[in-house]
Every structure is written in structure tokens, then in C-alpha cells.
Design a protein around this motif. Structure first.
Motif, PDB file in Angstrom:
ATOM      1  N   LEU A   1       0.832  -1.201   0.000  1.00 32.07           N
ATOM      2  CA  LEU A   1       0.000   0.000   0.000  1.00 32.07           C
ATOM      3  C   LEU A   1       0.869   1.254   0.000  1.00 32.07           C
ATOM      4  O   LEU A   1       0.626   2.199  -0.772  1.00 32.07           O
ATOM      5  CB  LEU A   1      -0.924  -0.008   1.216  1.00 32.07           C
ATOM      6  CG  LEU A   1      -1.829   1.213   1.396  1.00 32.07           C
ATOM      7  CD1 LEU A   1      -2.804   1.356   0.241  1.00 32.07           C
ATOM      8  CD2 LEU A   1      -2.589   1.112   2.731  1.00 32.07           C
ATOM      9  N   ALA A   2       1.891   1.271   0.835  1.00 33.42           N
ATOM     10  CA  ALA A   2       2.782   2.430   0.889  1.00 33.42           C
ATOM     11  C   ALA A   2       3.534   2.609  -0.431  1.00 33.42           C
ATOM     12  O   ALA A   2       3.728   3.739  -0.897  1.00 33.42           O
ATOM     13  CB  ALA A   2       3.767   2.264   2.050  1.00 33.42           C
ATOM     14  N   HIS A   3       3.943   1.499  -1.036  1.00 29.86           N
ATOM     15  CA  HIS A   3       4.695   1.571  -2.293  1.00 29.86           C
ATOM     16  C   HIS A   3       3.844   2.194  -3.396  1.00 29.86           C
ATOM     17  O   HIS A   3       4.293   3.123  -4.092  1.00 29.86           O
ATOM     18  CB  HIS A   3       5.132   0.168  -2.709  1.00 29.86           C
ATOM     19  CG  HIS A   3       5.782   0.103  -4.051  1.00 29.86           C
ATOM     20  ND1 HIS A   3       7.091   0.473  -4.275  1.00 29.86           N
ATOM     21  CD2 HIS A   3       5.278  -0.264  -5.276  1.00 29.86           C
ATOM     22  CE1 HIS A   3       7.379   0.318  -5.555  1.00 29.86           C
ATOM     23  NE2 HIS A   3       6.303  -0.119  -6.191  1.00 29.86           N
ATOM     24  N   TRP A   4       2.607   1.715  -3.555  1.00 31.98           N
ATOM     25  CA  TRP A   4       1.758   2.212  -4.649  1.00 31.98           C
ATOM     26  C   TRP A   4       1.198   3.591  -4.331  1.00 31.98           C
ATOM     27  O   TRP A   4       0.885   4.356  -5.249  1.00 31.98           O
ATOM     28  CB  TRP A   4       0.664   1.212  -4.965  1.00 31.98           C
ATOM     29  CG  TRP A   4       1.227  -0.086  -5.489  1.00 31.98           C
ATOM     30  CD1 TRP A   4       1.066  -1.320  -4.944  1.00 31.98           C
ATOM     31  CD2 TRP A   4       2.071  -0.247  -6.635  1.00 31.98           C
ATOM     32  NE1 TRP A   4       1.751  -2.256  -5.676  1.00 31.98           N
ATOM     33  CE2 TRP A   4       2.381  -1.623  -6.724  1.00 31.98           C
ATOM     34  CE3 TRP A   4       2.597   0.618  -7.586  1.00 31.98           C
ATOM     35  CZ2 TRP A   4       3.189  -2.135  -7.731  1.00 31.98           C
ATOM     36  CZ3 TRP A   4       3.407   0.104  -8.596  1.00 31.98           C
ATOM     37  CH2 TRP A   4       3.689  -1.258  -8.662  1.00 31.98           C
ATOM     38  N   ALA A   5       1.105   3.931  -3.042  1.00 29.12           N
ATOM     39  CA  ALA A   5       0.744   5.306  -2.683  1.00 29.12           C
ATOM     40  C   ALA A   5       1.872   6.266  -3.045  1.00 29.12           C
ATOM     41  O   ALA A   5       1.623   7.396  -3.510  1.00 29.12           O
ATOM     42  CB  ALA A   5       0.427   5.390  -1.192  1.00 29.12           C
ATOM     43  N   ARG A   6       3.132   5.841  -2.847  1.00 25.78           N
ATOM     44  CA  ARG A   6       4.270   6.675  -3.258  1.00 25.78           C
ATOM     45  C   ARG A   6       4.288   6.847  -4.774  1.00 25.78           C
ATOM     46  O   ARG A   6       4.611   7.922  -5.291  1.00 25.78           O
ATOM     47  CB  ARG A   6       5.583   6.059  -2.782  1.00 25.78           C
ATOM     48  CG  ARG A   6       5.870   6.257  -1.303  1.00 25.78           C
ATOM     49  CD  ARG A   6       7.320   5.939  -0.978  1.00 25.78           C
ATOM     50  NE  ARG A   6       7.686   4.578  -1.357  1.00 25.78           N
ATOM     51  CZ  ARG A   6       7.541   3.514  -0.563  1.00 25.78           C
ATOM     52  NH1 ARG A   6       7.028   3.665   0.655  1.00 25.78           N
ATOM     53  NH2 ARG A   6       7.904   2.320  -0.978  1.00 25.78           N
ATOM     54  N   HIS A   7       3.948   5.791  -5.477  1.00 30.21           N
ATOM     55  CA  HIS A   7       3.897   5.882  -6.935  1.00 30.21           C
ATOM     56  C   HIS A   7       2.878   6.945  -7.359  1.00 30.21           C
ATOM     57  O   HIS A   7       3.147   7.753  -8.252  1.00 30.21           O
ATOM     58  CB  HIS A   7       3.523   4.519  -7.526  1.00 30.21           C
ATOM     59  CG  HIS A   7       3.701   4.415  -9.011  1.00 30.21           C
ATOM     60  ND1 HIS A   7       2.855   5.025  -9.914  1.00 30.21           N
ATOM     61  CD2 HIS A   7       4.643   3.766  -9.759  1.00 30.21           C
ATOM     62  CE1 HIS A   7       3.246   4.755 -11.140  1.00 30.21           C
ATOM     63  NE2 HIS A   7       4.342   3.997 -11.086  1.00 30.21           N
ATOM     64  N   TYR A   8       1.737   6.947  -6.690  1.00 30.40           N
ATOM     65  CA  TYR A   8       0.720   7.966  -6.986  1.00 30.40           C
ATOM     66  C   TYR A   8       1.236   9.362  -6.634  1.00 30.40           C
ATOM     67  O   TYR A   8       1.070  10.310  -7.402  1.00 30.40           O
ATOM     68  CB  TYR A   8      -0.558   7.668  -6.203  1.00 30.40           C
ATOM     69  CG  TYR A   8      -1.649   8.688  -6.434  1.00 30.40           C
ATOM     70  CD1 TYR A   8      -2.550   8.542  -7.476  1.00 30.40           C
ATOM     71  CD2 TYR A   8      -1.756   9.805  -5.616  1.00 30.40           C
ATOM     72  CE1 TYR A   8      -3.544   9.484  -7.699  1.00 30.40           C
ATOM     73  CE2 TYR A   8      -2.748  10.757  -5.826  1.00 30.40           C
ATOM     74  CZ  TYR A   8      -3.636  10.587  -6.873  1.00 30.40           C
ATOM     75  OH  TYR A   8      -4.609  11.535  -7.084  1.00 30.40           O
ATOM     76  N   SER A   9       1.860   9.482  -5.465  1.00 31.87           N
ATOM     77  CA  SER A   9       2.376  10.779  -5.023  1.00 31.87           C
ATOM     78  C   SER A   9       3.455  11.302  -5.968  1.00 31.87           C
ATOM     79  O   SER A   9       3.514  12.495  -6.269  1.00 31.87           O
ATOM     80  CB  SER A   9       2.928  10.660  -3.599  1.00 31.87           C
ATOM     81  OG  SER A   9       3.478  11.874  -3.162  1.00 31.87           O
ATOM     82  N   ASP A  10       4.302  10.400  -6.453  1.00 29.80           N
ATOM     83  CA  ASP A  10       5.414  10.807  -7.314  1.00 29.80           C
ATOM     84  C   ASP A  10       4.977  11.112  -8.748  1.00 29.80           C
ATOM     85  O   ASP A  10       5.552  11.995  -9.403  1.00 29.80           O
ATOM     86  CB  ASP A  10       6.489   9.713  -7.341  1.00 29.80           C
ATOM     87  CG  ASP A  10       7.201   9.545  -6.010  1.00 29.80           C
ATOM     88  OD1 ASP A  10       7.106  10.473  -5.177  1.00 29.80           O
ATOM     89  OD2 ASP A  10       7.826   8.488  -5.808  1.00 29.80           O
ATOM     90  N   HIS A  11       3.977  10.370  -9.240  1.00 28.16           N
ATOM     91  CA  HIS A  11       3.633  10.454 -10.665  1.00 28.16           C
ATOM     92  C   HIS A  11       2.237  11.005 -10.926  1.00 28.16           C
ATOM     93  O   HIS A  11       1.912  11.304 -12.086  1.00 28.16           O
ATOM     94  CB  HIS A  11       3.753   9.070 -11.312  1.00 28.16           C
ATOM     95  CG  HIS A  11       5.110   8.451 -11.185  1.00 28.16           C
ATOM     96  ND1 HIS A  11       6.175   8.846 -11.951  1.00 28.16           N
ATOM     97  CD2 HIS A  11       5.571   7.474 -10.355  1.00 28.16           C
ATOM     98  CE1 HIS A  11       7.249   8.130 -11.626  1.00 28.16           C
ATOM     99  NE2 HIS A  11       6.909   7.295 -10.653  1.00 28.16           N
ATOM    100  N   GLY A  12       1.425  11.121  -9.886  1.00 25.79           N
ATOM    101  CA  GLY A  12       0.047  11.515 -10.107  1.00 25.79           C
ATOM    102  C   GLY A  12      -0.768  10.343 -10.635  1.00 25.79           C
ATOM    103  O   GLY A  12      -0.240   9.238 -10.850  1.00 25.79           O
TER     104      GLY A  12
END
Length: 388
Positions: free
Chosen positions: A357-368
Motif C-alpha cells: 500500500l505504501a509503495h503504490w501510494a508513493r507511486h501515486y504521489s510521485d507520478h500523479g
């Protein structure tokens, strides 16, 4: 038991490679993961089909603090205005937002009573739930009829798959017909082949395509054109069944098309409203199966509802094989011999993987959010339909 808070986390779930669809590249999906916390230490899991409802889910969480999560109807009255008015405002966010929370409330109910969701819905009518493999035109992967057919044959040989659905969307009707013909030749008469056009064709082109593919026993064609009215025109020329993601049952009954609905439970307002919608479809003779491209939680809901519902007979869509991850332990789900087993644990039967969850949330935060409308041949511009 009382609700102590709700957390809404936007995540990206990329595919291993983008595929072409009517809007351009489809690189994966962006979802909102919902966690409903309680004073007894139980946490319910839900999932919204997009990230535009994050703030609204958080606001609903504030309104639901101190409420009984078992009383789902009372929670809906706190969060959702009269249903007819919500539909009239043409803003579906409130429906999706509460629908995601409602899934989590059912998960909590199952955990509180130590029962899987399917048992709360009346018990299983099946233990294994069928899903299709997916195919399409993917840059640097499969970009010809032969490569798509080779891919599907490999899925049959490696995973025992005989149910297939896909997008043959490059705006070339002759390529689509040639690919369908080759798929039937390579996969044999027993394989299921379904198509998803994402509204790419005009009525004129769709009429020609349907005539050409009809001899190859296509099980279903999703959204060949843009409207139900255009589907009704096509029905005069083709026996191939149609499906859609637009859950307008009244219009479907009035026009006689489409034959199936394919949608996400949160879009319908949650599990309770999904069950009622499916029951209405059954009464009117309209089929139903489930959507694809989820983060694991909604898929678990599909599995349980399909297990408890006679009317969901056709295999649901699946992008499982192409997903590089999701947010549940042991995920993503993968079918073998066309089916996935229903989780046995209480509620949805899945556990959140906090690291994922944290990994894919970071992906969203980094890339939109993942952009479904990027066309590399025309960057900065959006396509228009029909493509042909």
C-alpha cells in the motif's frame, strides 16, 4: 462497536505494459483504498474505482465517527442524500465514495461475526469464480494479429485458459476482423472470445465488423458504439450480444440492448445496492458480470458476490495477469484453468499489505494518477470517437 476513523489512500496499480484503447494508452489504474477503523481493533477494507473521491471519503469518515458500522443503512443516511437527487445532480462522486466505504462496512460485518461475506449474502452457489484472460495491442509486446494469437495460445498452454476477452483497438476494422479470425483458428471452437471496443466504431463500421466476425462465434461485444440507441440499430443486423459499463437498466429494458452490464460495485453504491441491481437485472433478463483492473479489495468483493449469486454466470473481466502488484497480501489474484477460488477468511477474506500500500501510494504521489488518455502520436491532444 463504533467507527473511530476512516483513511482514504490513493494508489496507482500499473500494468506490466500499456495497451491501446480508444482513448490512447491504458497504462494501469488509479484507485482509492479505504480503511475503516473501529474501537474494537477491527478494520474494514474498501476500494473506490478512482481517486477523485479521496477528499469526500475523508469527509464522510468524519461524519461517521462514533457510528455503528454494522448498521450500514444508518451510515448511508449520514453520507448520501436522497438517491434520486444524487442522480439528478450528475455528480457520481458521492455514490463512489460511499460505495467504497460500504464495501468496507460489509468486510467489518464479516469480521465481527467471523463469517465470509458470501455466507452473509446467503451462502455459496459456487466455490470457483471464472475470469477471462485479457489480450490487446501492446507496444513492444503484441502489435499484430499473429502476436495476439500467440499470446493467447501461450496462456492456454501455461495456465489452462480457454476464456479470453480483449481490446483490438487501433482504429483498423480489417485488423480486428483478421485478428478474431486467427484467434478462432488458433484457439479452436471451444474457446470463449469476447471483444471490448470502448466505443471506437461508428454505426456503419460496427455493422460491417459485426457481420464479418459473426462466423467466428464471438461470445460478446462490449460497447461497439457510443450509445444504447446506436446499439439498438446494430441489433437489427447482428446476433452478437452487447455489454456496457453504463449501468442504466431502464434504458436497456426499453431499447432491448445491451444484453449485459459490466461494472464496479462502488459505482453502484456498494455491495447492498449491487445485489439489488443484479436482482433487477435477473428480473428483466439482463446479464451481469464484474469489472476488471482493481487493487485486490474490490476483486475480493466480486469473488464473494459471484459465489453467492446465481445470476452471475458469465466469466468476469480480468487484468490479473498484467498487473504488476496490488495492495493485498498474496496478490494479485491469478486464475488457473479459468477460475479463482473464493477467499475463505472472514469478511472479504483478504488482508492489506501495508508495504505494498505504501509503495503504490508513493507511486501515486510521485507520478500523479495514471493517464488513460495519452496518445503518443498526438501529445497534448485528446482523441475523439469514433475512430473509424
Amino acid at each position: 462497536m463504533k467507527i473511530t476513523g476512516i483513511r482514504a489512500t490513493p494508489v496507482n496499480i500499473p500494468l506490466e505494459a500499456p495497451m491501446w484503447w480508444t482513448g490512447g494508452y491504458y497504462p494501469g489504474t488509479s484507485k482509492t483504498i479505504v480503511e475503516v477503523f473501529t474501537d474494537e481493533g477491527l478494520t474494514g477494507l474498501g476500494e473506490a474505482p478512482s481517486t477523485d473521491a479521496v477528499d469526500l471519503i475523508s469527509a464522510m469518515g468524519e461524519a461517521l465517527k462514533g457510528k455503528d458500522p454494522i448498521d450500514i443503512a444508518a451510515c448511508e443516511r449520514v453520507c448520501v442524500p436522497p438517491w434520486q437527487i444524487v442522480q439528478n445532480t450528475d455528480d457520481a462522486r458521492v455514490v463512489k465514495a460511499f460505495g467504497a466505504i460500504e464495501i468496507a462496512l460489509w468486510d467489518l460485518r464479516g469480521k465481527a461475526w467471523n463469517e465470509p461475506l458470501c455466507n452473509l449474502l446467503g451462502g455459496k452457489v459456487r466455490d470457483q469464480i471464472p475470469f477471462t484472460e485479457y489480450f490487446g495491442f501492446r507496444p513492444d509486446r503484441e502489435m499484430s494479429a499473429e502476436e495476439v494469437a500467440d499470446y493467447c495460445v501461450s496462456m492456454r498452454e501455461v495456465h489452462g485458459s480457454t476464456f479470453f476477452e480483449g481490446k483490438l483497438i487501433l482504429g483498423d476494422p480489417m485488423l480486428e476482423v483478421r485478428t478474431v479470425k486467427l484467434l478462432r483458428e488458433r484457439l479452436g471452437d471451444e474457446a470463449m472470445i469476447r471483444l471490448d471496443s470502448n466505443m471506437q466504431w461508428s454505426v456503419t463500421t460496427a455493422r460491417w465488423v459485426l457481420r464479418e466476425i459473426e462466423p467466428f462465434n464471438v461470445r460478446n461485444y462490449e460497447d461497439p458504439v457510443a450509445t444504447f440507441e446506436e446499439m439498438a440499430q446494430l441489433r437489427q443486423h447482428s446476433i452478437v450480444p452487447f455489454s456496457t459499463h453504463n449501468p442504466d437498466l431502464r434504458r436497456a429494458v426499453a431499447l432491448g440492448v445491451p444484453d449485459y452490464f459490466v461494472t464496479n460495485f462502488a459505482v453502484l453504491g456498494g455491495i447492498n445496492r449491487a445485489i439489488r441491481f443484479i436482482g433487477a437485472c435477473e428480473a428483466m433478463g439482463v446479464g451481469f458480470w464484474c469489472y476488471s483492473g482493481d487493487a485486490g479489495i474490490c476483486t475480493a468483493a466480486y469473488l464473494h458476490v459471484s459465489a453467492a449469486t446465481h445470476w452471475i454466470k458469465e466469466p468476469s473481466q480480468s487484468l490479473f495477469r498484467w498487473q504488476v502488484g496490488d495492495v493485498i497480501e498474496g496478490g494479485p489474484f491469478r486464475q488457473r484453468d479459468n477460475v479463482v477460488a473464493v477467499p475463505n477468511g472472514p469478511g472479504l477474506g483478504v488482508i492489506i499489505d501495508q508495504e505494498a500500500l505504501a509503495h503504490w501510494a508513493r507511486h501515486y504521489s510521485d507520478h500523479g494518477p495514471l493517464d488513460h488518455f495519452f496518445d503518443p502520436s498526438s501529445p497534448g491532444r485528446h482523441r475523439r470517437i469514433p475512430l473509424h
